[in-house]
Design an enzyme around this catalytic site. Structure first.
Site, PDB file in Angstrom:
ATOM      1  N   LYS A  22      -3.111  -4.600  -2.534  1.00 34.01           N
ATOM      2  CA  LYS A  22      -2.743  -4.482  -1.119  1.00 34.01           C
ATOM      3  C   LYS A  22      -1.466  -5.257  -0.828  1.00 34.01           C
ATOM      4  CE  LYS A  22      -4.009  -6.311   3.402  1.00 34.01           C
ATOM      5  NZ  LYS A  22      -2.918  -7.323   3.487  1.00 34.01           N
ATOM      6  N   ASN A  23      -1.387  -6.495  -1.305  1.00 34.45           N
ATOM      7  CA  ASN A  23      -0.248  -7.341  -0.960  1.00 34.45           C
ATOM      8  C   ASN A  23       1.049  -6.903  -1.638  1.00 34.45           C
ATOM      9  OD1 ASN A  23      -1.817  -8.892   0.751  1.00 34.45           O
ATOM     10  ND2 ASN A  23      -2.291 -10.431  -0.798  1.00 34.45           N
ATOM     11  N   CYS A 116      -4.403 -10.005  10.772  1.00 34.21           N
ATOM     12  CA  CYS A 116      -5.458 -10.992  10.977  1.00 34.21           C
ATOM     13  C   CYS A 116      -4.889 -12.283  11.547  1.00 34.21           C
ATOM     14  CB  CYS A 116      -6.157 -11.311   9.655  1.00 34.21           C
ATOM     15  SG  CYS A 116      -6.940  -9.889   8.873  1.00 34.21           S
ATOM     16  N   ARG A 121       1.194 -18.721  11.674  1.00 31.98           N
ATOM     17  CA  ARG A 121       1.871 -18.195  10.479  1.00 31.98           C
ATOM     18  C   ARG A 121       3.282 -17.794  10.890  1.00 31.98           C
ATOM     19  NH1 ARG A 121      -1.677 -13.851   7.371  1.00 31.98           N
ATOM     20  NH2 ARG A 121      -2.095 -12.995   9.432  1.00 31.98           N
ATOM     21  N   ASP A 304      -6.987 -16.341  -0.105  1.00 31.58           N
ATOM     22  CA  ASP A 304      -7.678 -15.081   0.203  1.00 31.58           C
ATOM     23  C   ASP A 304      -9.065 -14.996  -0.428  1.00 31.58           C
ATOM     24  OD1 ASP A 304      -5.632 -14.182   1.755  1.00 31.58           O
ATOM     25  OD2 ASP A 304      -4.809 -12.782   0.301  1.00 31.58           O
ATOM     26  N   ARG A 396      -8.718  -2.598   6.165  1.00 33.61           N
ATOM     27  CA  ARG A 396      -7.287  -2.841   5.991  1.00 33.61           C
ATOM     28  C   ARG A 396      -6.966  -3.235   4.555  1.00 33.61           C
ATOM     29  NH1 ARG A 396      -5.610  -7.361   8.204  1.00 33.61           N
ATOM     30  NH2 ARG A 396      -3.593  -6.803   7.338  1.00 33.61           N
TER      31      ARG A 396
END
Length: 428
Positions: A22-23, A116, A121, A304, A396
């Protein structure tokens, strides 16, 4: 409202395959904006973030199709259209559009990113990098405006190690004039993945995966084909699940090197792990004992994985301590776990969890992506039927999760229910 319902205490067994990262996906797709011809990305996960990015590329004139995890992108007719709201708000990684559009068009208007909420951040390091390259950056009416007459290479030192800032500066710098040096760069595998794509497009990048990255700007980038790396966070989630609820599970399509920090902690707990070239086998785990964990930037223990790992801690004998040095608001799931009979408390950036504890079913709510994964794991362990709400967070980041878990023997389904304002009380 769509929810997951899980009948727990089913022992899991078999093989589960990890999807593409995903990242990586959320950076690779915006990177295609920089090309002057078609880009093909293979192995993408089937997650909502990928669909959202597809729509964003189409909004600026891209011709995009996706089938069986392969996305074809023709960026040749893209324009520097403003993207102040809408889909930009759905995911935090929309900020990669800033670097990519600035790199190609020398200007961009991008709404502040969503995704999220994990505490503050800020994107100040991204902006610092863009300004060093020659861009003027302003915040106007809730959107970031980036403008540059031209981009010139610069020496940029990141005050904090940031994956997002490292990648975003790379995207902006690959077609800047001269050399750009990023010092104190993040080292994550996803950065190497993005650098590989850009290099295959004609970029000149050295040092990706180290703390100093050097980029020599080129005049243009061309299309290419690229296969994404496996998702190390999904792999880690499945490893934790195998340790907690498995009777022998093989995790396939994984790079063991990418999850070394997790592997070390699992072995410290008493979990046996057998590593193959692209797979990991975890037999049934018994007599788990407490450990202390501190999240760190890669190659340390991934933030994570903190939330899923905290569920495993409820099954270990003794008092475990998990400290998150990355995100201050990443313990919202603890209150939900306590609704399921977990013995835990939060003190600042640290959670203290005692076990072993018999988890009980409840109606719970996912506050973010990885909290949702933690609650799925808790539901697999709990007695009775657990209901998880706000599952859009989970979808997601985890591709075909229900099908994958059912393949191991889990009793999990997706249902539509009437929306209620407050979660139900514990079901006994």
């Amino acid at each position: 409202m769509d929810v997951y319902k899980i009948n727990g205490q089913k022992r899991l067994q078999g093989t589960i395959k990890v999807s593409g990262a995903k990242n990586s996906a959320v950076a690779l797709i915006p990177a295609s904006i920089l090309a002057n011809s078609a880009v093909t990305i293979e192995g993408l996960p089937e997650i909502s973030d990928v669909g959202t990015l597809k729509e964003l590329l189409e909004e600026i004139g891209g011709v995009v199709s996706i089938e069986d995890g392969t996305m074809h992108i023709d960026p040749s007719k893209m324009q520097d259209m403003p993207l102040p709201n809408g889909n930009v708000k759905k995911l935090r990684a929309s900020y990669y559009l800033m670097g990519a559009m600035l790199g190609r068009f020398k200007k961009a208007v991008i709404g502040l990113p969503g995704g999220c909420f994990l505490g503050p951040r800020p994107i100040d390091q991204h902006i610092k990098g863009f300004e060093a390259l020659g861009a003027k950056v302003t915040n106007e009416h809730g959107a970031i405006y980036l403008r540059a007459e031209e981009l010139r290479g610069a020496k940029i030192y990141l005050d904090v190690v940031s994956v997002g800032a490292t990648i975003n500066i790379m995207l902006a710098a690959v077609m800047a004039k001269g050399q750009t040096t990023i010092e104190n760069a993040a080292k994550e595998p996803e950065i190497i993945d993005v650098a590989t794509l850009l290099s295959n497009m004609g970029a000149k990048i050295k040092g990706a995966g180290t703390n100093v990255i050097r980029i020599d700007g080129v005049e243009e980038l061309h299309g290419t084909n690229h296969t994404i790396i496996p998702d190390r966070i999904e792999a880690g989630t499945f490893m934790i699940m195998a340790a907690a609820a498995g009777d022998g599970i093989t995790i396939d399509n994984v790079i063991p090197f990418h999850v070394e920090a997790l592997t070390a902690k699992l072995r410290e707990m008493g979990v046996k792990i057998e590593e193959g070239e692209e797979s990991i086998f975890i037999p049934k785990s018994v007599n788990l004992h407490a450990v202390d964990v501190k999240t760190l930037v890669y190659p340390g223990f991934a933030t994570d994985l903190q939330q899923p790992f905290s569920v495993l801690m409820t099954q270990a004998a003794g008092s475990s301590v998990i400290t998150d040095t990355i995100y201050s608001a990443r313990f919202k799931h603890i209150d939900e776990l306590k609704r399921m009979n977990a013995v835990a408390r939060v003190e600042g950036r640290t959670a203290i969890i005692s076990g072993p504890t018999k988890l009980e079913s409840a109606s719970v709510r996912a506050s973010d992506l990885r909290a949702g994964a933690a609650l799925v794991l808790a539901g697999l362990l709990a007695e009775g039927e657990t209901e998880i709400r706000d599952i859009y967070h989970i979808e997601r980041g985890y591709s075909s999760l229900i099908d994958k878990l059912r393949g191991l023997g889990a009793d999990i389904r997706r249902e539509t229910i009437e929306d209620e304002h407050s979660p139900k009380e514990n079901k006994k």
